[in-house]
Design a protein around this motif. Sequence first.
Motif, PDB file in Angstrom:
ATOM      1  N   CYS A 182       0.834  -1.210   0.000  1.00  0.00           N
ATOM      2  CA  CYS A 182       0.000   0.000   0.000  1.00  0.00           C
ATOM      3  C   CYS A 182       0.865   1.256   0.000  1.00  0.00           C
ATOM      4  CB  CYS A 182      -0.917   0.007   1.225  1.00  0.00           C
ATOM      5  SG  CYS A 182      -2.296  -1.160   1.136  1.00  0.00           S
ATOM      6  N   ALA A 183       1.934   1.251   0.793  1.00  0.00           N
ATOM      7  CA  ALA A 183       2.813   2.422   0.867  1.00  0.00           C
ATOM      8  C   ALA A 183       3.484   2.706  -0.470  1.00  0.00           C
ATOM      9  CB  ALA A 183       3.868   2.209   1.959  1.00  0.00           C
ATOM     10  N   LEU A 184       3.740   1.667  -1.253  1.00  0.00           N
ATOM     11  CA  LEU A 184       4.382   1.851  -2.556  1.00  0.00           C
ATOM     12  C   LEU A 184       3.505   2.623  -3.541  1.00  0.00           C
ATOM     13  CD1 LEU A 184       6.143  -1.603  -3.138  1.00  0.00           C
ATOM     14  CD2 LEU A 184       7.253   0.624  -2.885  1.00  0.00           C
ATOM     15  N   PHE A 185       2.210   2.733  -3.252  1.00  0.00           N
ATOM     16  CA  PHE A 185       1.342   3.506  -4.130  1.00  0.00           C
ATOM     17  C   PHE A 185       1.730   4.985  -4.118  1.00  0.00           C
ATOM     18  CE2 PHE A 185      -0.969  -0.303  -4.280  1.00  0.00           C
ATOM     19  CZ  PHE A 185      -1.962  -0.220  -5.235  1.00  0.00           C
ATOM     20  N   TYR A 186       2.349   5.441  -3.031  1.00  0.00           N
ATOM     21  CA  TYR A 186       2.743   6.852  -2.947  1.00  0.00           C
ATOM     22  C   TYR A 186       3.815   7.192  -3.974  1.00  0.00           C
ATOM     23  CZ  TYR A 186       3.404  11.439  -0.869  1.00  0.00           C
ATOM     24  OH  TYR A 186       3.465  12.798  -0.674  1.00  0.00           O
ATOM     25  N   PRO A 187       4.980   6.482  -3.978  1.00  0.00           N
ATOM     26  CA  PRO A 187       5.967   6.772  -5.025  1.00  0.00           C
ATOM     27  C   PRO A 187       5.488   6.382  -6.418  1.00  0.00           C
ATOM     28  CG  PRO A 187       6.661   4.869  -3.731  1.00  0.00           C
ATOM     29  CD  PRO A 187       5.492   5.487  -3.021  1.00  0.00           C
ATOM     30  N   ALA A 188       4.602   5.372  -6.504  1.00  0.00           N
ATOM     31  CA  ALA A 188       4.099   4.963  -7.824  1.00  0.00           C
ATOM     32  C   ALA A 188       3.341   6.100  -8.492  1.00  0.00           C
ATOM     33  CB  ALA A 188       3.206   3.737  -7.688  1.00  0.00           C
ATOM     34  N   ALA A 189       2.607   6.888  -7.694  1.00  0.00           N
ATOM     35  CA  ALA A 189       1.841   8.002  -8.247  1.00  0.00           C
ATOM     36  C   ALA A 189       2.750   9.062  -8.857  1.00  0.00           C
ATOM     37  CB  ALA A 189       0.968   8.626  -7.163  1.00  0.00           C
ATOM     38  N   GLU A 190       3.995   9.098  -8.435  1.00  0.00           N
ATOM     39  CA  GLU A 190       4.949  10.075  -8.958  1.00  0.00           C
ATOM     40  C   GLU A 190       5.922   9.447  -9.948  1.00  0.00           C
ATOM     41  OE1 GLU A 190       6.774  11.662  -5.491  1.00  0.00           O
ATOM     42  OE2 GLU A 190       4.944  12.640  -4.754  1.00  0.00           O
ATOM     43  N   SER A 191       5.781   8.132 -10.166  1.00  0.00           N
ATOM     44  CA  SER A 191       6.721   7.429 -11.042  1.00  0.00           C
ATOM     45  C   SER A 191       6.049   6.982 -12.337  1.00  0.00           C
ATOM     46  CB  SER A 191       7.317   6.226 -10.301  1.00  0.00           C
ATOM     47  OG  SER A 191       8.150   5.481 -11.138  1.00  0.00           O
ATOM     48  N   GLU A 232      -0.323  21.065 -19.456  1.00  0.00           N
ATOM     49  CA  GLU A 232      -1.599  20.794 -18.775  1.00  0.00           C
ATOM     50  C   GLU A 232      -1.893  19.297 -18.727  1.00  0.00           C
ATOM     51  OE1 GLU A 232      -4.958  23.107 -19.988  1.00  0.00           O
ATOM     52  OE2 GLU A 232      -3.766  24.918 -20.323  1.00  0.00           O
ATOM     53  N   GLN A 233      -1.486  18.565 -19.754  1.00  0.00           N
ATOM     54  CA  GLN A 233      -1.659  17.109 -19.726  1.00  0.00           C
ATOM     55  C   GLN A 233      -0.861  16.497 -18.573  1.00  0.00           C
ATOM     56  OE1 GLN A 233      -1.061  15.015 -23.442  1.00  0.00           O
ATOM     57  NE2 GLN A 233      -1.863  16.729 -24.652  1.00  0.00           N
ATOM     58  N   LEU A 234       0.384  16.944 -18.422  1.00  0.00           N
ATOM     59  CA  LEU A 234       1.229  16.422 -17.339  1.00  0.00           C
ATOM     60  C   LEU A 234       0.647  16.777 -15.976  1.00  0.00           C
ATOM     61  CD1 LEU A 234       4.778  17.229 -18.794  1.00  0.00           C
ATOM     62  CD2 LEU A 234       3.657  14.995 -18.658  1.00  0.00           C
ATOM     63  N   ALA A 235       0.132  17.989 -15.856  1.00  0.00           N
ATOM     64  CA  ALA A 235      -0.466  18.413 -14.585  1.00  0.00           C
ATOM     65  C   ALA A 235      -1.712  17.588 -14.272  1.00  0.00           C
ATOM     66  CB  ALA A 235      -0.815  19.896 -14.646  1.00  0.00           C
ATOM     67  N   ALA A 246      -0.624  14.097 -13.140  1.00  0.00           N
ATOM     68  CA  ALA A 246      -0.076  14.139 -11.786  1.00  0.00           C
ATOM     69  C   ALA A 246      -1.183  14.274 -10.745  1.00  0.00           C
ATOM     70  CB  ALA A 246       0.909  15.300 -11.663  1.00  0.00           C
ATOM     71  N   LYS A 247      -2.187  15.115 -11.038  1.00  0.00           N
ATOM     72  CA  LYS A 247      -3.295  15.319 -10.106  1.00  0.00           C
ATOM     73  C   LYS A 247      -4.109  14.042  -9.928  1.00  0.00           C
ATOM     74  CE  LYS A 247      -7.631  17.949  -9.737  1.00  0.00           C
ATOM     75  NZ  LYS A 247      -8.529  16.818 -10.059  1.00  0.00           N
ATOM     76  N   GLU A 248      -4.431  13.384 -11.023  1.00  0.00           N
ATOM     77  CA  GLU A 248      -5.237  12.169 -10.938  1.00  0.00           C
ATOM     78  C   GLU A 248      -4.465  11.028 -10.270  1.00  0.00           C
ATOM     79  OE1 GLU A 248      -8.548  11.737 -11.865  1.00  0.00           O
ATOM     80  OE2 GLU A 248      -8.407  13.914 -11.897  1.00  0.00           O
ATOM     81  N   ALA A 249      -3.180  10.908 -10.569  1.00  0.00           N
ATOM     82  CA  ALA A 249      -2.374   9.849  -9.948  1.00  0.00           C
ATOM     83  C   ALA A 249      -2.242  10.069  -8.455  1.00  0.00           C
ATOM     84  CB  ALA A 249      -0.997   9.795 -10.606  1.00  0.00           C
ATOM     85  N   ALA A 250      -2.120  11.335  -8.037  1.00  0.00           N
ATOM     86  CA  ALA A 250      -1.951  11.648  -6.619  1.00  0.00           C
ATOM     87  C   ALA A 250      -3.193  11.321  -5.796  1.00  0.00           C
ATOM     88  CB  ALA A 250      -1.588  13.119  -6.451  1.00  0.00           C
ATOM     89  N   ALA A 251      -4.334  11.134  -6.464  1.00  0.00           N
ATOM     90  CA  ALA A 251      -5.574  10.846  -5.739  1.00  0.00           C
ATOM     91  C   ALA A 251      -5.510   9.533  -4.964  1.00  0.00           C
ATOM     92  CB  ALA A 251      -6.753  10.818  -6.715  1.00  0.00           C
ATOM     93  N   VAL A 252      -4.621   8.612  -5.373  1.00  0.00           N
ATOM     94  CA  VAL A 252      -4.523   7.327  -4.679  1.00  0.00           C
ATOM     95  C   VAL A 252      -3.596   7.393  -3.480  1.00  0.00           C
ATOM     96  CG1 VAL A 252      -4.868   6.174  -6.896  1.00  0.00           C
ATOM     97  CG2 VAL A 252      -2.560   6.373  -5.974  1.00  0.00           C
ATOM     98  N   GLN A 253      -2.777   8.431  -3.381  1.00  0.00           N
ATOM     99  CA  GLN A 253      -1.738   8.457  -2.356  1.00  0.00           C
ATOM    100  C   GLN A 253      -2.310   8.466  -0.938  1.00  0.00           C
ATOM    101  OE1 GLN A 253       0.455  11.918  -3.892  1.00  0.00           O
ATOM    102  NE2 GLN A 253       2.183  10.567  -4.355  1.00  0.00           N
ATOM    103  N   GLY A 254      -3.204   9.409  -0.676  1.00  0.00           N
ATOM    104  CA  GLY A 254      -3.769   9.519   0.668  1.00  0.00           C
ATOM    105  C   GLY A 254      -4.503   8.269   1.122  1.00  0.00           C
ATOM    106  N   PRO A 255      -5.487   7.773   0.329  1.00  0.00           N
ATOM    107  CA  PRO A 255      -6.222   6.573   0.759  1.00  0.00           C
ATOM    108  C   PRO A 255      -5.327   5.363   1.012  1.00  0.00           C
ATOM    109  CG  PRO A 255      -7.383   7.675  -1.015  1.00  0.00           C
ATOM    110  CD  PRO A 255      -6.074   8.376  -0.881  1.00  0.00           C
ATOM    111  N   TYR A 256      -4.323   5.148   0.175  1.00  0.00           N
ATOM    112  CA  TYR A 256      -3.493   3.961   0.359  1.00  0.00           C
ATOM    113  C   TYR A 256      -2.469   4.127   1.476  1.00  0.00           C
ATOM    114  CZ  TYR A 256      -5.412   0.933  -3.180  1.00  0.00           C
ATOM    115  OH  TYR A 256      -6.249   0.084  -3.871  1.00  0.00           O
TER     116      TYR A 256
END
Length: 428
Positions: free
Chosen positions: A102-111, A191-194, A197-207
Amino acid sequence: MENTSRSATVAPDAAHNGRGNTAPLVIVTILFFMWGLLTSLNDVLIPHLKGIYTLSYVQAMLVQFCFFGAYLIVSLPAGMLIRRIGYQRGAVTGLVVAAVGCALFYPAAESGYGLFLFAFFILASGITVLQVAANPYVTVLGDPRTASSRLTLTQAFNSLGTTVAPALGGMLILSGSVLGADQLAKLPVAEQLAYHAKEAAAVQGPYLVLAGALLLLAVLFALARLPKLVDAEDGAPTGKFSDLFAHKHLVLGTIGIFLYVGGEVSIGSFLINYMGEPQIAGMAPAQAAHYVSLYWGGAMVGRFIGFAVMRTVSPGKALAFNAACSIALIMVAIFAQGQVAMWAILAVGLCNSIMFPTIFSMALHGLGRQTGQASGLLCMAIVGGALVPFAQGALADSSGVQVSFFVPAVCYAFILYFGVRYANLHRQ
C-alpha cells in the motif's frame, strides 16, 4: 474474494479454554474485512489508471494479472514460511508486506504504471501470506462446535469489505470529471502532465491510510494472546501429487475455480467502463463506482439465500441453476441497452454468491487423505483472476466493452456443465 484455510490444530499445551477469545476474534474478523476491501478496490483503480496512462484494456488488466498472479507464485512459499515461523508470526508478516504494498502507491503516483503494478503484486503477496496464516484461527478461537458459525461471520465481513470498497474508492479516488483521450489530447503538454499528476496523486492519501491500518493490525496481532497452531500431521501417506489428476471431479472443479474467479473478477474489472458506455448508462466513474458495490453486495446477500436453499437442494443443481442465470443475465447485458442491460450485469453478483464454496466442496468430495493436496491445487487455480480479464480485455479492445462480456459467459457455461455433471454423478 473467498478464502481457504490450511489444516491446523491447536497445540496440546496451548489450547484455549474459550475465555479471552473475543479480542483476538475481533482482530481476525477485521483482517477478513480488510483483504476483501483491498481486493475489491482494484475495480476502482483499473479505470482510474486506464484514464491516467491512456492504456488499452489489455494493458489495464495487468493490474489483475499482477494481483492474482501472486496467488500462484506466493502460495507455496507462503506455506513453507508459515511452517518455519509459525501462524501468528506469519500473519504479522503478511500484514507488514501488505502495508509495504500500500505504501508503494505513494511513489508509484509520482513514477509510473510499472511501479503501480509492482505495488499491486507486493500487496497481493502480503494478502496471500495473511490468508494462509490467519484463516485457521477462526476455527480455534472458541468452541469447536461453533466453528462453522464463526467462519460464516468472518466470511460475511470479507463480503462487507468487497461491498463497501468500490463506493468508498469512488468517493476518495475517482474524480467527478474525467477527461477522455480526445479531450486530453487537445490540452497543451504542460496541462496534460499536470492532469496526470493530479489524478495519480488521488490514490496516495487513501493507500497511505490503508498502510497505516495494516501496520496497526500487525501490532495488535503480534501482541494478541493467540493459541499456538501446528499443522495436522498424522504420518499417514497422502499419495503423489500427480495422483490427484485421476479424480475427474477434482480436475473439473479446478478448471471451474479458475474460470469462476476469472469470470467474477473480470466482470467487476469492467463494470465502471461498461456503465460509462453511452448506450448503457453514460455514468461518470465516481457515480458508477457506487453501483459496483451492488455487484459485490449481491454476492453477500446471495450467500444467506444460498445457505437456506441448499439445505434442501443438491449442490450440483444449485450451482447449475446459478450458472444458467448468470449466462442469461450476461446475454441481456450484451444485447440490451440502458437500465435493463446495466441491472442485468449487476445481478450476476447475486448468482456468484454460492459458486466458489460450492465448486470447492464438490471438487474435494470423497478425496480423504488427499484433501489437503487437492485444496492446494484448487487455491492455485485462483490465478484465473489474473488471466481471464486479459481475454476480456483483448475482446474489448477489438470489439468493444459490451461484446467483451462473452468471455465471462463462456466461463459460466463451463460451470453450468460442471454443476449438471456433478448432480448426475451424485444420483448414481
